[in-house]
Design a protein around this motif. Structure first.
Motif, PDB file in Angstrom:
ATOM      1  N   VAL A 288       0.868  -1.169   0.000  1.00 34.67           N
ATOM      2  CA  VAL A 288       0.000   0.000   0.000  1.00 34.67           C
ATOM      3  C   VAL A 288       0.906   1.221   0.000  1.00 34.67           C
ATOM      4  CG1 VAL A 288      -1.909  -1.131   1.219  1.00 34.67           C
ATOM      5  CG2 VAL A 288      -0.118   0.020   2.540  1.00 34.67           C
TER       6      VAL A 288
ATOM      7  N   GLU B  57      -1.323   6.908   4.397  1.00 35.20           N
ATOM      8  CA  GLU B  57      -1.941   8.140   3.892  1.00 35.20           C
ATOM      9  C   GLU B  57      -2.010   9.254   4.955  1.00 35.20           C
ATOM     10  OE1 GLU B  57      -2.680   8.462   0.755  1.00 35.20           O
ATOM     11  OE2 GLU B  57      -2.356   6.366   0.212  1.00 35.20           O
TER      12      GLU B  57
ATOM     13  N   THR C 226      -8.131   5.640  -0.712  1.00 35.96           N
ATOM     14  CA  THR C 226      -7.827   4.206  -0.782  1.00 35.96           C
ATOM     15  C   THR C 226      -8.958   3.360  -0.221  1.00 35.96           C
ATOM     16  OG1 THR C 226      -6.709   4.142   1.379  1.00 35.96           O
ATOM     17  CG2 THR C 226      -5.359   4.702  -0.553  1.00 35.96           C
TER      18      THR C 226
END
Length: 268
Positions: free
Chosen positions: A58, A82, A221
């Motif tokens: 990721v 993130e 995401t």
């Protein structure tokens, strides 16, 4: 020399795989410090392990394979994913909060980022099933007249530091809030809002029912991701606050189903 390098690589990958299993996810910068190798070396190791099905890459790190819909990463693992998007989302979501209102904040790293931006808002009543969120408000020391009143539900603690289960559910059912800010494991057109934790799904249903307005805070995401258990349909959501990584097709789908879409740009 080649055999020694190969052995070292296998040792590194064993460490990485163990960290992913044990913690629910790892960040690249953590691995570079721990293993004493370059960012590029770590990313090559992640590529190999991803091809082997050991983990899923990721942005900024790796988590267990996505086909484990019941897998729930820990809070620390999720906090490294993130981070810029979460801060931007928190900034936009904070602008939706008015002084003197009663709000609810679910567990999660994005709601945690939001909580840190709300400590200066006057006369808030905050209902939360997140130990981390409650700690943010308790640690803040603004003037007494601005201190938020925090209602922390009881319950059983999950890997993401949320309190769930019958005790939490009963407490939430007796309360009514103006706005709920809720984080999600996944959001999708058909599955709606979902989580890998069955008990958390039921507690989240209670949170949704307790609120006059439901605001989902989720980075791009999360769109298209489906956890084990759905707890709300998109029809039950008033607003999605997300980041500018959400593609145009997804934005169009959200606009068709939700009353409001707020896209947070990069932080200035």
């Amino acid at each position: 020399m080649g055999e020694q390098q190969s052995l070292l690589a296998e040792q590194r990958r064993a460490v990485i795989a163990d960290e992913v299993r044990r913690r629910g996810g790892v960040r690249v910068n953590e691995l570079t410090r721990r293993l004493g190798v370059s960012d590029m070396t770590v990313r090559r190791d992640l590529d190999v392990l991803a091809r082997q099905g050991v983990l899923e890459k990721v942005h900024g790190g790796a988590v267990p394979p996505a086909d484990a819909s019941a897998h729930e990463p820990g809070f620390e693992a999720k906090s490294g994913l993130e981070p810029d998007a979460k801060e931007s989302i928190a900034r936009e979501a904070a602008a939706l909060v008015s002084p003197g209102t009663a709000i609810a904040l679910s567990g999660g790293t994005t709601t945690y980022a939001l909580a840190k931006r709300l400590t200066g808002v006057a006369d808030l009543t905050v209902v939360t099933n997140s130990v981390r969120v409650a700690d943010v408000f308790h640690a803040a020391q603004p003037g007494a007249e601005r201190q938020a009143a925090v209602v922390l539900t009881g319950g059983v603690r999950t890997p993401s530091d949320s309190l769930v289960g019958p005790v939490a559910d009963q407490a939430i059912r007796s309360l009514h809030v103006d706005v709920l800010f809720i984080g999600v494991h996944g959001i999708a057109p058909e599955a709606g809002l979902s989580t890998p934790n069955l008990a958390e799904a039921e507690t989240n249903r209670c949170l949704v029912r307790s609120a006059r307005r439901v605001v989902v805070v989720a980075d791009h995401t999360k769109w298209g991701t489906v956890g084990l258990s759905s707890f709300a349909t998109l029809d039950q959501v008033d607003t999605l606050v997300t980041d500018d990584g959400l593609d145009e097709q997804a934005r169009a789908e959200v606009a068709e189903r939700l009353r409001q879409l707020v896209v947070a740009g990069p932080q200035g």
